[in-house]
Design an enzyme around this catalytic site. Sequence first.
Site, PDB file in Angstrom:
ATOM      1  N   ARG A 162      -5.900   1.252  -6.804  1.00  0.00           N
ATOM      2  CA  ARG A 162      -4.610   1.903  -6.294  1.00  0.00           C
ATOM      3  C   ARG A 162      -3.841   2.904  -7.373  1.00  0.00           C
ATOM      4  NH1 ARG A 162      -5.757  -0.523  -2.327  1.00  0.00           N
ATOM      5  NH2 ARG A 162      -4.387  -1.843  -0.914  1.00  0.00           N
ATOM      6  N   SER A 237       1.931  -2.895   1.583  1.00  0.00           N
ATOM      7  CA  SER A 237       1.895  -3.923   0.541  1.00  0.00           C
ATOM      8  C   SER A 237       3.091  -3.154  -0.599  1.00  0.00           C
ATOM      9  CB  SER A 237       0.671  -3.771  -0.381  1.00  0.00           C
ATOM     10  OG  SER A 237      -0.343  -4.344   0.395  1.00  0.00           O
ATOM     11  N   GLU A 333       4.011  -1.200  -5.883  1.00  0.00           N
ATOM     12  CA  GLU A 333       2.836  -0.307  -5.696  1.00  0.00           C
ATOM     13  C   GLU A 333       3.426   0.883  -4.980  1.00  0.00           C
ATOM     14  OE1 GLU A 333       1.031   0.095  -1.891  1.00  0.00           O
ATOM     15  OE2 GLU A 333      -1.027  -0.821  -2.643  1.00  0.00           O
TER      16      GLU A 333
END
Length: 337
Positions: A162, A237, A333
């Site tokens: 990520r 997310s 995130e």
Amino acid sequence: MLIESNKSLKEYNTFGIDCKAKYFVSVTTSDQLIAVLSDKKYDAHFLLGGGSNILLTQDINALVIHLNLRGITILSETEEQVQIEAMAGENWHQFVLSCIEKGYGGLENLSLIPGNVGTTPIQNIGAYGVELKDTFESCKAIEIETKTEVLFSKKACNFGYRTSVFKKDARNKYIITSVVFNLTKINHKKSTAYGAIQEQLSNKNTSDPTLKNISDAVISIRESKLPDPKKLGNSGSFFKNPVIDADTFQLFRSHFPDAPFYEVSPTEFKIPAGWLIEQAGFKGKQYGDAGVHKNQALVLVNYGNATGGEIWNLALRIQKEVKEIFGIHIEPEVNII
Ligand code: EPU
């Protein structure tokens, strides 16, 4: 180019937060982008792609540049491979579907991820055993300071879980305008080991799945767990899965022997943040219009008119309680604006 004032961004972020842009413009070519960046009237810029990975907690006192560059081009092909360039403003899922339709393999596990092509390298999107970096060749970007085009190779992007150079050294310095992928035409490298995918495929008795079968499996898993942003505002997310060191992991395991985990390396262990948040009692909870999704605790949702501040307060509360209970810090995130 039409520059609008005081424009609501509700339709431009998947959380559906009603913040305003002082000025707003949609650009469809690199030349337009450079022209807008060079316009001395607007010294502050804010770049907006698909709006699927931001939480707006305030109005934006700047020129919001909506990156709406479109086009998909085949750069080269052999019997086995195709190299394809997609412009930054192409919707990611539509691009994935168009590749599958043409029989190009590599992106099928990344079906139904919200957002546009241009933002996918920034956080190296990933799902069901595949990451963007697996098919990524290069991307073009405009360097904001010099307004020139720069080519980033895969190595220069420095991809990780990520993350990429665009979240680190190159943060806020470049605007990605297109991405090139290497996809397969035959001998596809199918990634079906992920438990939920296997389950879907065996339910349908598919032993030798096509790209479309895999994509359909991914779509149905995502639809069963993840809310559709068109129906319920969310940003996928909200937190990253934390990666902890071996000592912290041993201590954690001794207290929570049933917790799921993935061994990243002998010294690094990834714990699903969704599990931590669920165990902390937040799954399915609603506080005003802000909430935690009932099927996937990693996803925060806007039930209607939540402000970015309300969602952020909920996130902070979750972060604090997870830390208190498990001694593990979870990080967003999503980009908080
Ligand atoms: N879990 C719970 N409770 C929950 C959610 C998950 O206990 O509410 C447990 C599950 O039982 C499972 C584990 O956590 O044991 C992992 O869950 P899942 O397979 O749903 O994946 P994830 O780790 O929660 C990551 C990505 C998702 C991606 C899935 C599938 C991150 C931050 N998220 O989620 O990405 O779709 O894997 O590959 O890495 C996104 O980035 O927006 C996103 C949705």
